[in-house]
Structure formats: structure tokens, C-alpha cells
Design a protein around this motif. Structure first.
Motif, PDB file in Angstrom:
ATOM      1  N   GLY A  20      35.866  57.700  15.796  1.00 22.34           N
ATOM      2  CA  GLY A  20      36.249  56.349  16.196  1.00 22.34           C
ATOM      3  C   GLY A  20      36.786  56.369  17.499  1.00 22.34           C
ATOM      4  N   TRP A  21      37.545  57.260  18.178  1.00 28.16           N
ATOM      5  CA  TRP A  21      37.656  57.365  19.592  1.00 28.16           C
ATOM      6  C   TRP A  21      36.458  57.230  20.553  1.00 28.16           C
ATOM      7  N   TRP A  22      35.420  58.015  20.105  1.00 27.71           N
ATOM      8  CA  TRP A  22      34.278  58.095  21.002  1.00 27.71           C
ATOM      9  C   TRP A  22      33.503  56.913  20.883  1.00 27.71           C
ATOM     10  N   ASP A  23      33.447  56.492  19.750  1.00 26.00           N
ATOM     11  CA  ASP A  23      32.540  55.090  19.432  1.00 26.00           C
ATOM     12  C   ASP A  23      33.316  53.986  19.824  1.00 26.00           C
ATOM     13  N   ALA A  24      34.617  53.723  20.233  1.00 25.72           N
ATOM     14  CA  ALA A  24      35.275  52.700  20.523  1.00 25.72           C
ATOM     15  C   ALA A  24      34.835  52.093  21.833  1.00 25.72           C
ATOM     16  N   ASP A  25      34.976  50.599  22.081  1.00 27.44           N
ATOM     17  CA  ASP A  25      34.572  49.864  22.892  1.00 27.44           C
ATOM     18  C   ASP A  25      35.228  50.373  24.180  1.00 27.44           C
ATOM     19  N   GLU A  26      36.553  50.927  24.012  1.00 29.98           N
ATOM     20  CA  GLU A  26      37.534  51.144  25.188  1.00 29.98           C
ATOM     21  C   GLU A  26      36.921  52.196  25.911  1.00 29.98           C
ATOM     22  N   ARG A  27      36.132  53.046  25.556  1.00 28.66           N
ATOM     23  CA  ARG A  27      35.323  54.268  26.072  1.00 28.66           C
ATOM     24  C   ARG A  27      34.404  53.626  27.266  1.00 28.66           C
ATOM     25  N   LEU A  28      33.693  52.377  27.097  1.00 25.90           N
ATOM     26  CA  LEU A  28      33.074  51.777  27.902  1.00 25.90           C
ATOM     27  C   LEU A  28      33.897  50.775  28.935  1.00 25.90           C
ATOM     28  N   ALA A  29      35.176  50.669  28.666  1.00 24.70           N
ATOM     29  CA  ALA A  29      35.815  49.610  29.564  1.00 24.70           C
ATOM     30  C   ALA A  29      37.036  50.083  30.093  1.00 24.70           C
ATOM     31  N   ASP A  30      37.409  51.506  29.962  1.00 28.51           N
ATOM     32  CA  ASP A  30      38.622  52.213  30.727  1.00 28.51           C
ATOM     33  C   ASP A  30      38.333  52.792  31.949  1.00 28.51           C
TER      34      ASP A  30
END
Length: 353
Positions: free
Chosen positions: A116-126
Motif C-alpha cells: 500500500g505504501w509503495w503503490d500510493a500516489d504519495e510516492r509520486l508526489a512527495d
């Protein structure tokens, strides 16, 4: 004196060793041992990348999160944390985990906390980059070598035992001779690095497919327990040629078949440096690694210096591990990393794409 290859992994050789049967090494070395129940191991390099000093607190927090996911029942048997600067000037923090059970690793990888952490959109935006580079060699596809006999680092930590003095060291080609599969297989590269999805030049998520017999080396130096004399021996004599060789491979390795070279410093959970370092090198094949080791001036200087000081070592701990793996047992995935990160630098789109 015993063979580096454990008895349950020995078979009739169709490919000969590089030395005669009566060869005796010039000093003692040992290898890690595990029973026949150890069929396969997982070596996972999980990274957080940043380019600006102001991003370090967020990157350290992300590293702590990754390390925190190791605490469950399916986490690794052993892990350590590292930091290094790559050839593009970016810092890379890594959590390096070792599993003795690939099924436990798969459960960990697919857990909600990890996936869930790896796939989260936040990984692309942080604003940070992330990568995971994982190989899963069988027991007959890797070797170890230690100048000490206790508290084994790296893959040795999941194996549990140590050999007696072994005969396959101290000569060119001994690394290959310690890998059980080399008794019958040349371990040649098969295929090329291929971009499966994404575009390294555009950032975002990128998946690279590896190929059979990529060679991975981890070569370490631990001076935490060393006294003043041995610390000076390492810092003043061993470290300068080592750094020269590692920097050369980092900056110029693609001309030699070295896909990626990282000389890392061990750190704690707060990002503070420890008195331990190691090199992580991914090579197109064992042959490419051997060719550099046997003939390139940068490694010959390392090798000569090591031989000159090794008999005087007491607390300075030197070791390495080398593996090859099947292409289907490799994972190379990147999120918002610069295009020279890891396997992306040398990966190409599939033919016809």
C-alpha cells in the motif's frame, strides 16, 4: 583445510578449479555455512533518494518507515542501513534486508503496510525517489568469504554457522570456485536489461527486467572494534585505493560491464554514520567482474594492499559475498529516481518498442 563448497552442494566437476588440488592458501579465511534446509535467500536493497540537503529529514523518515516494516513476523532475518552519494550527486539511503525464506519475503512484499505504501500516489508526489532492487539466489548460486569467524554480516547472518579454514582463496578465480553452481556451469549472462514499463527520462514509475546471471557483490569493511593502529591501517592505507577503485566503477563502470556501483557507509536510524562501509556492485556477469578484478589497475592496487596487511588484522573485519541469480528471481523498480539510478542507466526499451 576444507572446501568452500559445503558437502551437500558438491557434485562431480565438469569445469576444473583454477588451482591444482594440492594448493594451500597463504593465510586463513572462512565461509558461512548453512544446512541443506536453506534452499534460497533474498537480498533486498530498498532505497530512498534525494537531491537537496533540505530533503534529508523526510528521506530519513522514509527510511525509518521501511525499517519499521521489517519488524513483523515476515520481516528479514537481518538488515542494515546505509547512505551514499551517487555519480549524479544524489544521496541514497538504503535499508538492506536478508531473508532465508522467499515465501516470507513475498508475504512481506504483498502486505498492506508494504504494498500500500509503495503503490500510493504519495510516492509520486512527495519529492523523493524510491527504488527496490531484489535478487533471490539459490544456495548453489552464491559464495561468501570472511577474515573472521563470528557475528557474520550480510547473507552470513542468515546462515548461522562458519566453516573451518577453506582452500579456495588467495588466487585469481577463487571467487568463482567458491560458487557451487560453477562446478558445472560457466554462469554466463543471458539477455540484456530491458525497460518493462515507464520512461527513466520522465521520472515516475519504472520497472526494469534483468537477465540470468547478473552478478552482485557486497564487499565490506568494519572497523568499529579496531584499535588505533588498525584504524590507521584501514583509513590511511586500505581506504585510499579502495575509494579510488569504487569511484572509478561508479563513474565509468558501464564501459566494463558494471551496471551499478555503490560504496556505502553504514548508518543508524537517525542517519548518523557508523564505522563500517561496504561496496555494492551489480555486474552483467561474473566474468565481467573477474576481468576487472584481475586486470584493472584500480583493483590491483586494492588487492596488493590487502595482501600486504591481511596477516596483521585482528579487529578490522573484511569480508565479501558474491551471487548470481536467475532473471525471473530479480526485481528492479524505481519511483521518481534520476535516470542513472541502478539498472535504469543501462536498460533499454524492448526491441521494436
Amino acid at each position: 583445510m576444507e572446501s568452500a563448497i559445503d558437502t551437500h552442494l558438491q557434485c562431480p566437476r565438469t569445469l576444473s578449479r583454477r588451482v591444482p588440488d594440492d594448493y594451500r592458501p597463504p593465510f586463513p579465511m572462512w565461509v558461512a555455512r548453512a544446512g541443506s534446509g536453506l534452499q534460497q535467500v533474498v537480498m533486498a536493497y530498498l532505497g530512498v533518494q534525494y537531491g537537496q540537503d533540505a530533503q534529508r529529514p523526510a528521506a530519513v523518515a522514509a527510511l525509518r518507515h521501511i525499517a519499521g516494516t521489517f519488524e513483523g513476523a515476515d520481516g528479514p532475518v537481518h538488515h542494515d542501513l546505509t547512505d551514499h552519494v551517487d555519480d549524479s550527486g544524489h544521496h541514497n539511503l538504503m535499508a538492506v534486508g536478508y531473508w532465508s525464506d522467499p515465501a516470507a519475503f513475498c508475504r512481506w512484499l504483498r502486505s498492506d503496510e508494504v504494498k500500500g505504501w509503495w503503490d500510493a500516489d504519495e510516492r509520486l508526489a512527495d519529492g523523493l525517489g524510491y527504488f527496490r532492487e531484489v535478487v533471490t539466489p539459490r544456495a548453489d548460486q552464491f559464495e561468501t568469504l570472511y577474515a573472521f569467524q563470528d557475528d557474520l554480516p550480510g547473507v552470513g547472518s542468515v546462515m548461522g554457522e562458519i566453516s573451518g579454514e577453506i582452500s579456495e582463496h588467495g588466487y585469481w578465480g577463487s571467487m568463482r570456485d567458491r560458487i557451487p553452481q560453477s562446478q558445472t556451469d560457466w554462469l554466463q549472462a543471458d539477455g540484456n536489461l530491458t525497460i518493462v514499463s515507464g520512461d527513466p527520462g520522465n521520472g515516475g514509475r519504472v520497472v526494469v527486467r534483468g537477465h540470468d546471471n547478473i552478478a552482485l557483490i557486497r564487499s565490506g569493511q568494519d572497523w568499529r572494534a579496531a584499535g588505533e593502529e588498525e584504524r590507521s591501517l584501514y583509513l590511511d592505507e586500505l581506504l585510499p585505493p579502495l575509494e579510488e577503485g569504487m569511484d572509478f566503477l561508479r563513474d565509468n563502470g558501464e564501459t566494463l560491464g558494471c551496471y551499478s556501483n555503490r560504496f556505502v557507509r553504514s548508518i543508524d536510524l537517525d542517519g548518523n554514520e557508523l564505522d563500517e562501509s561496504y561496496n555494492i556492485g551489480h555486474w552483467r556477469s561474473l566474468e565481467h567482474l573477474e576481468r576487472w578484478a584481475e586486470s584493472h589497475p584500480t583493483h590491483l592496487r586494492i588487492f596488493v594492499t590487502f595482501f600486504r596487511v591481511v596477516t596483521g588484522l585482528e579487529k578490522l573485519r573484511l569480508y565479501h559475498e558474491v551471487s548470481v541469480s536467475d532473471g525471473r528471481e530479480q526485481i528492479f523498480e524505481y519511483v521518481n529516481c534520476h535516470p542513472r539510478t541502478g539498472m535504469m542507466r543501462d536498460a533499454r526499451p524492448p526491441a521494436g518498442a
